[in-house]
Design a protein around this motif. Sequence first.
Motif, mmCIF file in Angstrom:
data_model
loop_
_atom_site.group_PDB
_atom_site.id
_atom_site.type_symbol
_atom_site.label_atom_id
_atom_site.label_comp_id
_atom_site.label_asym_id
_atom_site.label_seq_id
_atom_site.Cartn_x
_atom_site.Cartn_y
_atom_site.Cartn_z
ATOM 1 N N ASP A 1 0.865 -1.176 0.000
ATOM 2 C CA ASP A 1 0.000 0.000 0.000
ATOM 3 C C ASP A 1 0.902 1.227 0.000
ATOM 4 O O ASP A 1 1.389 1.653 1.033
ATOM 5 C CB ASP A 1 -0.921 -0.013 1.219
ATOM 6 N N TRP B 1 0.819 -3.468 5.303
ATOM 7 C CA TRP B 1 -0.391 -3.035 4.604
ATOM 8 C C TRP B 1 -0.202 -3.321 3.126
ATOM 9 O O TRP B 1 0.766 -2.861 2.509
ATOM 10 C CB TRP B 1 -0.629 -1.556 4.823
ATOM 11 N N ASN C 1 -2.239 -4.297 -0.899
ATOM 12 C CA ASN C 1 -3.409 -4.292 -1.771
ATOM 13 C C ASN C 1 -3.320 -5.493 -2.689
ATOM 14 O O ASN C 1 -2.237 -5.824 -3.174
ATOM 15 C CB ASN C 1 -3.466 -3.021 -2.629
ATOM 16 N N ASN D 1 -4.523 -6.166 -6.171
ATOM 17 C CA ASN D 1 -5.094 -5.461 -7.320
ATOM 18 C C ASN D 1 -5.625 -6.448 -8.348
ATOM 19 O O ASN D 1 -5.019 -7.494 -8.596
ATOM 20 C CB ASN D 1 -4.055 -4.551 -7.956
ATOM 21 N N ASN E 1 -8.052 -4.021 -0.199
ATOM 22 C CA ASN E 1 -7.070 -3.370 0.648
ATOM 23 C C ASN E 1 -7.019 -4.108 1.977
ATOM 24 O O ASN E 1 -8.059 -4.357 2.580
ATOM 25 C CB ASN E 1 -7.470 -1.902 0.860
ATOM 26 N N THR F 1 -5.319 -3.894 5.748
ATOM 27 C CA THR F 1 -4.625 -3.071 6.725
ATOM 28 C C THR F 1 -4.384 -3.924 7.962
ATOM 29 O O THR F 1 -5.332 -4.369 8.594
ATOM 30 C CB THR F 1 -5.494 -1.848 7.091
ATOM 31 N N SER G 1 -17.489 1.198 -1.073
ATOM 32 C CA SER G 1 -17.004 -0.168 -0.886
ATOM 33 C C SER G 1 -18.186 -1.103 -0.661
ATOM 34 O O SER G 1 -18.986 -0.884 0.242
ATOM 35 C CB SER G 1 -16.070 -0.225 0.327
ATOM 36 N N TYR H 1 -12.553 -2.161 -3.146
ATOM 37 C CA TYR H 1 -12.740 -0.850 -3.762
ATOM 38 C C TYR H 1 -12.541 -0.957 -5.267
ATOM 39 O O TYR H 1 -11.779 -1.814 -5.737
ATOM 40 C CB TYR H 1 -11.742 0.165 -3.199
#
Length: 194
Positions: free
Chosen positions: A62, A75, A77, A79, A88, A90, A144, A163
Amino acid sequence: MKQLFYITLLLSLFSCRPTTFTPKPPGYFRLDTPQSHTYRVFDEAGFPYTFEYPTYGKIERDSIFFSERADNPYWININFPSLGGMINLTYKKIDSKATYEKLVGDSYGFTFFHHQKADYINSDYFNKGNLSFVLYTVGGNAASRYQFTATDSVKNFILGGLYFDVTPNADSLKPATDFLEKDIEHLLMTLKFR
């Protein structure tokens, strides 16, 4: 005969009006989802968690928060370039500063931040071994569609969300969100903390 000529002339004058332009309503592009759900293991050295993610996804750090906050190197992502979306993740370590209660409250706040645009927010709670999960489904044109948490309630806490890189439109994103729902559930069911 003259009357027929005048009637024809009169009809031709009224029938030759310029055409008026009527714009078409906005359309949405077609999403082609992969043929099947196939997975591979994310098991990077040093990371406090491991899970299975789709082969059509690409893991990236991220970059928004990683460059600013070196205290959160976990963190990431996932894709999905072909779908224009990302999951995502976290990660937070539960400690005296980030208590379990604070992290649960923050995750609740992040999810219910969407209430202004959401038609509804449903939550499903489930457990696997010593892990507990909450999967929120956000209906309507919210940013989201899915938000989730995963924790062992002692040391590790993950907050995640799906997202897309477009203005939210639940109808046009439905094929992608429905397809990725199974991948989110698979990610959660294969998640393990170290």
